[in-house]
Design a protein around this motif. Structure first.
Motif, PDB file in Angstrom:
ATOM      1  N   LYS A   9       0.802  -1.232   0.000  1.00 24.27           N
ATOM      2  CA  LYS A   9       0.000   0.000   0.000  1.00 24.27           C
ATOM      3  C   LYS A   9       0.830   1.274   0.000  1.00 24.27           C
ATOM      4  N   ARG A  10       2.072   1.206   0.500  1.00 21.97           N
ATOM      5  CA  ARG A  10       2.883   2.421   0.629  1.00 21.97           C
ATOM      6  C   ARG A  10       3.071   3.093  -0.720  1.00 21.97           C
ATOM      7  N   ARG A  11       2.787   4.386  -0.770  1.00 20.51           N
ATOM      8  CA  ARG A  11       2.950   5.132  -2.006  1.00 20.51           C
ATOM      9  C   ARG A  11       3.401   6.549  -1.679  1.00 20.51           C
ATOM     10  N   SER A  12       4.124   7.140  -2.606  1.00 17.40           N
ATOM     11  CA  SER A  12       4.551   8.538  -2.451  1.00 17.40           C
ATOM     12  C   SER A  12       3.535   9.426  -3.162  1.00 17.40           C
ATOM     13  N   TYR A  13       2.423   9.675  -2.497  1.00 18.05           N
ATOM     14  CA  TYR A  13       1.388  10.504  -3.130  1.00 18.05           C
ATOM     15  C   TYR A  13       1.783  11.969  -3.076  1.00 18.05           C
ATOM     16  N   ARG A  14       1.297  12.731  -4.077  1.00 11.97           N
ATOM     17  CA  ARG A  14       1.635  14.154  -4.167  1.00 11.97           C
ATOM     18  C   ARG A  14       0.443  15.066  -3.880  1.00 11.97           C
ATOM     19  N   HIS A  15      -0.748  14.511  -3.856  1.00  8.65           N
ATOM     20  CA  HIS A  15      -1.921  15.349  -3.585  1.00  8.65           C
ATOM     21  C   HIS A  15      -2.335  15.123  -2.139  1.00  8.65           C
ATOM     22  N   GLY A  66       8.666  22.286  -8.626  1.00  2.64           N
ATOM     23  CA  GLY A  66       8.010  20.994  -8.869  1.00  2.64           C
ATOM     24  C   GLY A  66       7.599  20.308  -7.581  1.00  2.64           C
ATOM     25  N   ASN A  67       8.111  20.780  -6.466  1.00  2.00           N
ATOM     26  CA  ASN A  67       7.762  20.164  -5.184  1.00  2.00           C
ATOM     27  C   ASN A  67       6.806  21.040  -4.361  1.00  2.00           C
ATOM     28  N   GLU A  68       6.046  21.901  -5.058  1.00  2.00           N
ATOM     29  CA  GLU A  68       5.105  22.780  -4.347  1.00  2.00           C
ATOM     30  C   GLU A  68       3.975  21.987  -3.681  1.00  2.00           C
ATOM     31  N   TRP A  69       3.746  20.776  -4.163  1.00  2.20           N
ATOM     32  CA  TRP A  69       2.720  19.927  -3.545  1.00  2.20           C
ATOM     33  C   TRP A  69       2.980  19.722  -2.057  1.00  2.20           C
ATOM     34  N   ILE A  70       4.238  19.936  -1.648  1.00  2.86           N
ATOM     35  CA  ILE A  70       4.602  19.702  -0.238  1.00  2.86           C
ATOM     36  C   ILE A  70       3.890  20.687   0.691  1.00  2.86           C
ATOM     37  N   ALA A 117       3.641   8.954   3.495  1.00  4.74           N
ATOM     38  CA  ALA A 117       4.926   9.509   3.943  1.00  4.74           C
ATOM     39  C   ALA A 117       5.848   9.429   2.747  1.00  4.74           C
ATOM     40  N   HIS A 118       6.218  10.592   2.226  1.00  7.22           N
ATOM     41  CA  HIS A 118       6.870  10.692   0.915  1.00  7.22           C
ATOM     42  C   HIS A 118       8.250  11.321   1.106  1.00  7.22           C
ATOM     43  N   PRO A 119       9.316  10.541   0.921  1.00  2.00           N
ATOM     44  CA  PRO A 119      10.654  11.122   1.069  1.00  2.00           C
ATOM     45  C   PRO A 119      10.989  11.980  -0.148  1.00  2.00           C
ATOM     46  N   VAL A 120      11.671  13.087   0.059  1.00  2.00           N
ATOM     47  CA  VAL A 120      12.086  13.924  -1.078  1.00  2.00           C
ATOM     48  C   VAL A 120      13.554  14.318  -0.951  1.00  2.00           C
ATOM     49  N   ALA A 121      14.177  14.462  -2.132  1.00  4.65           N
ATOM     50  CA  ALA A 121      15.539  14.985  -2.218  1.00  4.65           C
ATOM     51  C   ALA A 121      15.530  16.405  -2.782  1.00  4.65           C
ATOM     52  N   GLY A 122      14.391  16.818  -3.314  1.00  2.36           N
ATOM     53  CA  GLY A 122      14.301  18.129  -3.973  1.00  2.36           C
ATOM     54  C   GLY A 122      14.062  19.259  -2.984  1.00  2.36           C
ATOM     55  N   PHE A 123      15.118  19.628  -2.288  1.00  9.01           N
ATOM     56  CA  PHE A 123      15.044  20.738  -1.326  1.00  9.01           C
ATOM     57  C   PHE A 123      16.437  21.328  -1.187  1.00  9.01           C
ATOM     58  N   PRO A 158       0.462   3.595  -9.897  1.00 11.42           N
ATOM     59  CA  PRO A 158       1.714   3.091  -9.332  1.00 11.42           C
ATOM     60  C   PRO A 158       2.862   3.328 -10.296  1.00 11.42           C
ATOM     61  N   ARG A 159       4.001   3.723  -9.760  1.00 14.90           N
ATOM     62  CA  ARG A 159       5.161   3.947 -10.637  1.00 14.90           C
ATOM     63  C   ARG A 159       5.819   2.611 -10.951  1.00 14.90           C
ATOM     64  N   PRO A 160       6.287   2.472 -12.187  1.00 12.70           N
ATOM     65  CA  PRO A 160       6.769   1.154 -12.622  1.00 12.70           C
ATOM     66  C   PRO A 160       7.999   0.697 -11.862  1.00 12.70           C
ATOM     67  N   ARG A 161       8.151  -0.581 -11.754  1.00 17.29           N
ATOM     68  CA  ARG A 161       9.330  -1.182 -11.144  1.00 17.29           C
ATOM     69  C   ARG A 161      10.115  -1.940 -12.204  1.00 17.29           C
ATOM     70  N   LYS A 162      11.423  -2.024 -12.015  1.00 16.11           N
ATOM     71  CA  LYS A 162      12.260  -2.793 -12.925  1.00 16.11           C
ATOM     72  C   LYS A 162      11.862  -4.265 -12.844  1.00 16.11           C
TER      73      LYS A 162
HETATM   74  C1  LIG Z   1      15.634   9.650  -1.869  1.00 17.27           C
HETATM   75  C2  LIG Z   1      14.326   9.971  -2.541  1.00 17.27           C
HETATM   76  C3  LIG Z   1      14.151  11.226  -3.090  1.00 17.27           C
HETATM   77  C4  LIG Z   1      12.940  11.566  -3.679  1.00 17.27           C
HETATM   78  N1  LIG Z   1      12.742  12.862  -4.098  1.00 17.27           N
HETATM   79  C5  LIG Z   1      11.516  13.231  -4.546  1.00 17.27           C
HETATM   80  C6  LIG Z   1      11.228  14.596  -4.842  1.00 17.27           C
HETATM   81  O1  LIG Z   1      12.072  15.500  -4.685  1.00 17.27           O
HETATM   82  N2  LIG Z   1       9.994  14.910  -5.296  1.00 17.27           N
HETATM   83  C7  LIG Z   1       9.012  13.959  -5.462  1.00 17.27           C
HETATM   84  O2  LIG Z   1       7.894  14.307  -5.846  1.00 17.27           O
HETATM   85  N3  LIG Z   1       9.245  12.649  -5.163  1.00 17.27           N
HETATM   86  C8  LIG Z   1      10.456  12.266  -4.703  1.00 17.27           C
HETATM   87  N4  LIG Z   1      10.698  10.954  -4.358  1.00 17.27           N
HETATM   88  C9  LIG Z   1       9.626   9.926  -4.524  1.00 17.27           C
HETATM   89  C10 LIG Z   1       9.936   8.960  -5.660  1.00 17.27           C
HETATM   90  O3  LIG Z   1       9.725   9.611  -6.893  1.00 17.27           O
HETATM   91  C11 LIG Z   1       9.053   7.709  -5.506  1.00 17.27           C
HETATM   92  O4  LIG Z   1       9.390   7.053  -4.300  1.00 17.27           O
HETATM   93  C12 LIG Z   1       9.207   6.735  -6.659  1.00 17.27           C
HETATM   94  O5  LIG Z   1       8.813   7.319  -7.880  1.00 17.27           O
HETATM   95  C13 LIG Z   1       8.405   5.453  -6.449  1.00 17.27           C
HETATM   96  O6  LIG Z   1       7.047   5.765  -6.215  1.00 17.27           O
HETATM   97  P1  LIG Z   1       6.293   5.226  -4.912  1.00 17.27           P
HETATM   98  O7  LIG Z   1       7.053   5.728  -3.719  1.00 17.27           O
HETATM   99  O8  LIG Z   1       4.898   5.824  -4.979  1.00 17.27           O
HETATM  100  O9  LIG Z   1       6.276   3.739  -4.969  1.00 17.27           O
HETATM  101  C14 LIG Z   1      11.902  10.598  -3.780  1.00 17.27           C
HETATM  102  C15 LIG Z   1      12.098   9.318  -3.224  1.00 17.27           C
HETATM  103  C16 LIG Z   1      13.285   9.013  -2.593  1.00 17.27           C
HETATM  104  C17 LIG Z   1      13.446   7.643  -1.950  1.00 17.27           C
END
Ligand SMILES: Cc1cc2nc3c(=O)[nH]c(=O)nc-3n(C[C@H](O)[C@H](O)[C@H](O)COP(=O)(O)O)c2cc1C
Length: 176
Positions: A9-15, A66-70, A117-123, A158-162
């Motif tokens: 279920k874990r997903r990095s949602y933006r909305h 691009g990370n204004e959704w935060i 809970a969405h980790p980001v590097a874009g900061f 869902p974002r694709p996986r290898k």
């Molecule tokens: C280290 C790291 C940095 C990331 N940076 C961003 C970011 O800056 N902006 C964003 O929207 N998503 C960011 N993400 C989320 C990824 O895009 C996302 O985890 C990936 O596409 C897989 O999608 P899922 O988490 O929904 O399965 C980041 C994820 C990780 C682990």
């Protein structure tokens, strides 16, 4: 929810929409972070939980384009760590690896709580350091953006996986 379900279920949602996190929610996230394994039990991870609305607003200045959704976050967790606090084995520094293990547990715990809970590097680490008073010797590894998936928000497929055969090998490495 069991671990399998949380992983699925874990997903990095933006909305995101704002939600009230309870003391119990925060406590469970903290316990998930604390109980992770680490080299020599060094526990190199450090977290700042940002719940104060003024501070959350101040943090709007650190996110990349691009990370204004935060801005919809209910909680932002700054994650930082330093090399000196963990094992260095030859050329292998374990502080970021161990911190990542701890973050992984936080993400799954948040999922079980019905949160995203969405980790980001874009900061900007520089601005983040200033706003949060994080000493120079620490690397700011990620910000975890916590919130609730907005009701009625657009579908985020869902974002694709290898493929498995590209990442998992049987008994010995095989390039494809
Ligand atoms: C280290 C790291 C940095 C990331 N940076 C961003 C970011 O800056 N902006 C964003 O929207 N998503 C960011 N993400 C989320 C990824 O895009 C996302 O985890 C990936 O596409 C897989 O999608 P899922 O988490 O929904 O399965 C980041 C994820 C990780 C682990």
């Amino acid at each position: 929810m069991n671990v399998h379900e949380a992983v699925q279920k874990r997903r990095s949602y933006r909305h995101l929409e704002k939600t009230e996190l309870t003391g119990r929610d925060l406590d469970l996230l903290i316990q998930a972070a604390r109980l992770a394994p680490s080299c020599f039990n060094n526990q190199p991870w450090r977290y700042i939980f940002i719940t104060d609305q003024d501070k959350l607003r101040e943090m709007h200045n650190v996110y990349s384009g691009g990370n204004e959704w935060i801005h919809g976050a209910s909680l932002v967790i700054a994650v930082f760590s330093r090399k000196d606090d963990d094992c260095v084995v030859g050329s292998r520094d374990y502080y970021q690896f161990d911190t990542g293990l701890s973050v992984g547990q936080v993400l799954l715990q948040a999922t079980e709580l019905g949160l995203t809970a969405h980790p980001v590097a874009g900061f900007s680490p520089k601005k983040t350091r200033e706003i949060l008073n994080i000493p120079e010797e620490y690397d700011i590894i990620t910000l975890i953006i916590v919130g609730k998936k907005a009701v009625g928000s657009p579908d985020e497929p869902p974002r694709p996986r290898k493929p498995v055969n590209e990442i998992i090998f049987n008994n010995r490495y095989n390039s494809i």
